[in-house]
Design an enzyme around this catalytic site. Structure first.
Site, PDB file in Angstrom:
ATOM      1  N   HIS A   1       0.769  -1.141  -0.019  1.00 49.16           N
ATOM      2  CA  HIS A   1       0.050  -0.076  -0.068  1.00 49.16           C
ATOM      3  C   HIS A   1       0.869   1.265   0.129  1.00 49.16           C
ATOM      4  O   HIS A   1       0.452   2.337  -0.957  1.00 49.16           O
ATOM      5  CB  HIS A   1      -0.911   0.018   1.148  1.00 49.16           C
ATOM      6  CG  HIS A   1      -1.674   1.476   1.514  1.00 49.16           C
ATOM      7  ND1 HIS A   1      -3.081   1.299   1.214  1.00 49.16           N
ATOM      8  CD2 HIS A   1      -1.091   2.381   1.847  1.00 49.16           C
ATOM      9  CE1 HIS A   1      -3.238   2.767   1.641  1.00 49.16           C
ATOM     10  NE2 HIS A   1      -2.220   3.356   2.104  1.00 49.16           N
ATOM     11  N   GLU A   2       1.856   1.151   0.814  1.00 52.83           N
ATOM     12  CA  GLU A   2       2.652   2.532   1.170  1.00 52.83           C
ATOM     13  C   GLU A   2       3.407   2.692  -0.119  1.00 52.83           C
ATOM     14  O   GLU A   2       3.717   3.926  -0.762  1.00 52.83           O
ATOM     15  CB  GLU A   2       3.444   2.454   2.292  1.00 52.83           C
ATOM     16  CG  GLU A   2       2.642   2.693   3.229  1.00 52.83           C
ATOM     17  CD  GLU A   2       1.805   3.891   3.600  1.00 52.83           C
ATOM     18  OE1 GLU A   2       2.473   4.955   3.241  1.00 52.83           O
ATOM     19  OE2 GLU A   2       0.599   3.850   4.236  1.00 52.83           O
TER      20      GLU A   2
ATOM     21  N   GLU B   1      -5.658   6.874  -1.941  1.00 51.50           N
ATOM     22  CA  GLU B   1      -5.753   5.996  -1.040  1.00 51.50           C
ATOM     23  C   GLU B   1      -6.240   4.617  -1.446  1.00 51.50           C
ATOM     24  O   GLU B   1      -5.699   3.479  -1.387  1.00 51.50           O
ATOM     25  CB  GLU B   1      -6.614   6.278   0.165  1.00 51.50           C
ATOM     26  CG  GLU B   1      -5.814   7.410   1.130  1.00 51.50           C
ATOM     27  CD  GLU B   1      -4.498   6.572   1.605  1.00 51.50           C
ATOM     28  OE1 GLU B   1      -4.626   5.387   2.117  1.00 51.50           O
ATOM     29  OE2 GLU B   1      -3.579   7.503   1.777  1.00 51.50           O
TER      30      GLU B   1
ATOM     31  N   ASP C   1      -8.940  14.426   7.897  1.00 46.52           N
ATOM     32  CA  ASP C   1      -8.407  13.530   6.988  1.00 46.52           C
ATOM     33  C   ASP C   1      -8.474  13.867   5.532  1.00 46.52           C
ATOM     34  O   ASP C   1      -8.824  13.261   4.847  1.00 46.52           O
ATOM     35  CB  ASP C   1      -9.403  12.085   7.278  1.00 46.52           C
ATOM     36  CG  ASP C   1      -8.704  10.737   6.476  1.00 46.52           C
ATOM     37  OD1 ASP C   1      -7.391  10.909   6.183  1.00 46.52           O
ATOM     38  OD2 ASP C   1      -9.497  10.014   6.147  1.00 46.52           O
TER      39      ASP C   1
ATOM     40  N   HIS D   1      -9.269   8.505   3.801  1.00 49.00           N
ATOM     41  CA  HIS D   1      -9.271   7.111   4.250  1.00 49.00           C
ATOM     42  C   HIS D   1     -10.492   6.695   4.556  1.00 49.00           C
ATOM     43  O   HIS D   1     -10.617   5.374   4.623  1.00 49.00           O
ATOM     44  CB  HIS D   1      -8.300   7.285   5.560  1.00 49.00           C
ATOM     45  CG  HIS D   1      -6.867   7.559   5.389  1.00 49.00           C
ATOM     46  ND1 HIS D   1      -6.201   8.695   5.459  1.00 49.00           N
ATOM     47  CD2 HIS D   1      -5.809   6.320   4.981  1.00 49.00           C
ATOM     48  CE1 HIS D   1      -4.804   8.444   5.570  1.00 49.00           C
ATOM     49  NE2 HIS D   1      -4.685   7.117   5.214  1.00 49.00           N
TER      50      HIS D   1
END
Length: 386
Positions: free
Chosen positions: A198-199, A222, A299, A304
């Protein structure tokens, strides 16, 4: 031309950390959450300063919150670099990994612990990071023909043991950074392969579509990371779409948490329901879309949170087609990200229409993949006609 640094993208959203800091009856957990939030505010501040600084140790300056070039101009087409005969004779591409030990400090990258080709290290976190970088690189190279995140052999750098009781992992625009967790709610962030994927996929987005990290474009940022993070784990385990659990970060929670993962792509809103963490707030369709201010405290407009909507669309389409998702619907998403045709502030509708066009181009009119993608977007309430 000035090159801007992308935002620091952590796997844990700030609202979850704030909930932990406020609700938990464990003082150590609350302190860890507060400490993590403080560090991330510092990272955001440093990013803002770099937006106006003439240099950063020889590296390009970073962005303000939404740099002008990221507002609405479409990204230029990304062409794969030409490979010379001499380069081709050197053999197949290979990753260039280096894993460093931050030694519980904040200076990056830290002390080199393991570099490409070296055997396992005594430190489990070093090995997990090294293996995760490799698994992500192999997915992109073997399945999509892409040499690293930028398509040109970008070295993959990671740092483990960042700070103490640091409850997050993030891509900072140059490298991966992993905390060890607090040991009470969160385990080490190198434990989860899909978190690593993911990162790193934030780096892929950085070098391709470059979605602005606010509102729906931020949720798409995301979403794409969740897609390629989960695909990395499925590819590594050779699990097909209908056998996969579609969970993100299922290795992160300790036994003290009433939850199965950080997010569920197939059932957004069901990943956890815990007295300390609260309930998973992700919506599964546009009917429950969450409108929030575009601020870091909220956020960045729920990046997210609302990412659950396109997440479910991808998982539904992949299950409908069946087989290995990285070979069916995954290439459609990859084509969209690398085509250079979407604006950097694209919304869900623009992205959905782009996936339908990509499915049509790759698989043909009225193909099972095209029908599955179209039906999935309709299921989550994203309009594709027009």
């Amino acid at each position: 031309m000035t090159t801007h640094r992308p935002p620091v993208c952590g796997i844990l959203p700030p609202y979850l950390l704030r909930t932990l800091a406020q609700r938990t009856g464990e003082p150590a957990v609350a302190r860890a959450a507060e400490h993590t939030l403080l560090i991330e505010r510092t990272l955001r501040t440093e990013r803002e300063v770099r937006a106006h600084a003439p240099h950063d140790r020889g590296r390009p300056p970073g962005p303000g919150f939404v740099p002008d070039r990221l507002r609405s101009a479409p990204a230029p087409p990304r062409r794969r670099p030409t490979v010379t005969t001499e380069e081709a004779s050197e053999g197949p591409a290979s990753p260039q990994r280096s894993v460093h030990d931050a030694e519980h400090g904040s200076s990056l990258p830290g002390t080199l612990a393991r570099s490409e080709g070296q055997g396992p290290h005594a430190d489990e976190s070093v090995n997990e990071a090294y293996d995760g970088l490799g698994a992500t690189w192999r997915l992109f190279q073997q399945e999509f023909g892409r040499d690293s995140l930028d398509g040109a052999g970008l070295p993959l750098v990671a740092s483990v043991h960042f700070e103490r009781d640091y409850d997050n992992a993030f891509w900072d625009g140059r490298q991966m950074v992993f905390g060890d967790g607090d040991g009470k709610v969160f385990r080490s962030f190198t434990d989860s392969l899909d978190v690593i994927g993911h990162e790193l996929a934030h780096g892929f987005t950085q070098y391709t579509a470059g979605f602005v990290y606010v509102g729906q474009s931020g949720a798409l940022n995301e979403h794409v990371s969740d897609v390629f993070g989960v695909l990395t784990a499925q590819f590594n385990a050779d699990v097909d779409a209908n056998a996969a659990d579609w969970l993100v970060g299922k290795e992160l929670f300790t036994e003290a948490v009433n939850g199965k993962a950080l997010r569920s792509m197939i059932e957004p809103g069901t990943a956890y329901d815990d007295p300390q963490l609260g309930k998973d707030p992700q919506p599964a369709s546009m009917a429950d879309y969450v409108t929030l201010p575009h601020t870091a405290e909220h956020d960045n407009g729920g990046v997210h949170i609302n990412s659950g909507i396109p997440n479910r669309a991808f998982a539904l389409a992949a299950r409908e087609v069946g087989g290995r998702a990285w070979q069916t619907v995954g290439p459609v998403w990859y084509d969209v990200m690398t085509a250079g045709e979407l604006a950097k502030d694209a919304d869900f509708v623009a992205f959905a229409r782009a996936t339908l066009a990509a499915a049509l181009a790759r698989y043909g009119e009225d193909s099972p993949a095209w029908r599955a993608v179209d039906g999935a977007w309709r299921e989550v309430g994203v309009e594709t006609a027009g």
